[in-house]
Design a protein around this motif. Structure first.
Motif, short mmCIF file in Angstrom:
data_model
loop_
_atom_site.label_atom_id
_atom_site.label_comp_id
_atom_site.label_asym_id
_atom_site.label_seq_id
_atom_site.Cartn_x
_atom_site.Cartn_y
_atom_site.Cartn_z
N GLY A 138 0.83 -1.20 0.00
CA GLY A 138 0.00 0.00 0.00
C GLY A 138 0.86 1.25 0.00
N GLN A 139 0.19 2.38 0.05
CA GLN A 139 0.89 3.66 -0.11
C GLN A 139 1.16 4.36 1.23
N SER A 140 2.41 4.78 1.41
CA SER A 140 2.78 5.58 2.59
C SER A 140 3.24 6.94 2.11
N VAL A 141 2.99 7.98 2.91
CA VAL A 141 3.48 9.32 2.57
C VAL A 141 4.36 9.81 3.72
N LEU A 142 5.61 10.17 3.39
CA LEU A 142 6.53 10.70 4.40
C LEU A 142 6.87 12.14 4.04
N LYS A 143 6.55 13.07 4.97
CA LYS A 143 6.84 14.49 4.71
C LYS A 143 8.03 14.92 5.55
N GLU A 144 9.01 15.53 4.89
CA GLU A 144 10.21 16.02 5.60
C GLU A 144 10.07 17.53 5.82
#
Ligand code: EPU
Length: 421
Positions: A322-328
């Motif tokens: 599935g899809q993960s979103v990582l924001k820096e």
């Protein structure tokens, strides 16, 4: 230059001892510039960055003994003639945290000259907040020939509102304020455990610091400080990195000495990914069970999710279906692992500050490298689960922040070795 070679596919089972925290050790060694006499630090991690800080303290005129061991003694110069109040370019360019000597030197000797750190691989990383704070305390700051010179006979207390909760900025100002005349209040202070640790150590030295680990730190300046003996807290980022390794390999690892209370955000995201984490008397136990779930992460100052764990969790996300979103949100250029992970088969798209990971693709071993410590660690993690052989080059980045990473992983069954080339 050394490289790390990993054969993927082993499940990690066993115990990993967690070393002292790099980002606690560096400001504490700088704090040893404040008292007259000899301070002793135990549980010092054997890292390149610590060796660089020891070298800098020696250049300044301090006597440092015990390098190459986990206990360091730091003795102040016997005569003022030995003093050299300058952090030279060749050291600052290899380690930005060299700037941590600025606050203590100005507070104690009224003057310091430090090579201005430039940008680095992960971002521009200015030090304007450090300098703004020192100016508010009465210092004259000049920038010439690539060096910042700070002068003030005796710093005086001030109220400083930081634009952002900078970790080393806050630490520099705490050390400066410890010997200033009067009261300093630092608002919007960094709350990292390493900042709290510095407050504790300064107080052991006889300083009057209140609120370490909270957004408002108040420091009543004193006239002098005394040397101390202190054992450094365990490294929450090293522990977090091995926790991800255990989770990814569906292993069962006890992170010996890890302090769960420093790792709330990391533990919460591991659990959200379906990993079992439990605090045990000897440390933190991590068990990877079943399928990993996708996770969304936004890096933030402590107690938010640490930027220093973003790269490692990205590799974990590559294994989840599935899809993960990582924001820096802390550093503008901290996705250097992404193209390298792509070469190993990961499906990651960058859009501004976000990386969108479509997990579940097959990772295969490759020769990879990164120019940042945590990015390099993430490549080692990827190698642990990739099919075949992964070679991680430019190992000196890893050596800056992970003590014997290959030995610790091998102790739990990983097929990993360092090759001298
Ligand atoms: N910033 C400014 N002006 C300043 C200071 C900081 O704009 O005067 C900005 C930075 O550019 C960044 C943000 O504020 O966007 C936060 O930076 P911070 O100053 O907190 O970072 P740092 O003190 O330079 C320490 C750690 C880093 C860790 C960051 C964030 C040490 C020695 N280094 O850096 O550790 O990523 O805090 O938590 O404590 C690492 O260990 O791999 C590492 C990079």
């Amino acid at each position: 230059m050394d490289k790390i070679v990993v054969e993927g596919g082993s499940r990690l089972v066993g115990k990993i001892p967690i070393s002292g925290a790099k980002n606690a050790a560096l400001p504490l060694l700088a704090a040893a510039l404040l008292p007259t006499g000899t301070s002793t630090f135990k549980n010092v991690p054997l890292l390149q960055d610590v060796a660089t800080m020891a070298k800098l303290l020696r250049k300044l005129g301090w006597d440092v003994e015990g390098t190459g061991t986990n206990a360091l003694t730091i003795a102040s110069p016997v005569s003022r003639k030995k003093l050299k109040l300058e952090a030279p370019y060749e050291l600052v360019k290899t380690m930005r945290a060299s700037v941590l000597v600025l606050g203590p030197l100005v507070a104690r000797y009224g003057r310091a000259r430090v090579s201005m750190p430039g940008g680095c691989a992960i971002g521009a990383r200015p030090i304007d907040q450090h300098l703004k704070g020192l100016e508010a305390m009465g210092a004259k700051v000049t920038l010439e020939h690539g060096y910042v010179e700070v002068e003030c006979k005796r710093l005086r207390g001030a109220t400083i509102v930081l634009d952002m909760p900078t970790v080393t900025g806050c630490e520099n100002l705490m050390m400066a304020a410890a010997l200033a005349k009067g009261r300093t209040v630092i608002e919007n202070a960094a709350r990292e455990p390493e900042v709290e640790e510095l407050a504790l150590v300064l107080n052991k030295m006889g300083a009057k610091v209140q609120g370490g680990g909270t957004p408002i730190i108040t420091i009543e300046g004193v006239d002098e400080l005394s040397p101390i003996e202190h054992s450094i807290i365990p490294d929450r980022i090293e522990a977090g990195t091995f926790a991800v390794a255990a989770a990814m390999t569906r292993g069962d690892v006890l992170l010996e000495g890890a302090r769960p209370e420093h790792m709330d955000a990391i533990v919460a995201k591991l659990r959200a990914a379906g990993v079992q984490v439990s605090a045990e008397s000897g440390g933190l136990r991590v068990r990877g069970a079943g399928e990993l779930k996708p996770i969304d992460i936004v890096t933030q100052p402590h107690p938010g999710f640490p930027t220093d764990m973003q790269a490692q969790f990205m590799v974990l996300a590559c294994l989840a279906k599935g899809q993960s979103v990582l924001k820096e949100m802390i550093f503008e250029n901290r996705f250097m692992h992404v193209p390298e992970l792509g070469r190993m088969g990961a499906d990651i798209q960058i859009s501004g500050r976000a990386a969108v990971v479509r997990g579940g693709t097959k990772l295969t071993g490759a020769s990879v490298m990164a120019t940042d410590l945590r990015a390099s660690a993430s490549l080692v993690l990827a190698g642990l689960v990739a099919a075949g052989k992964t070679e991680v080059l430019r190992v000196y980045h890893l050596d800056r922040g992970y003590e014997a990473i290959e030995k610790k992983l091998r102790g739990c069954g990983a097929k990993i070795r360092r090759v001298k080339t």
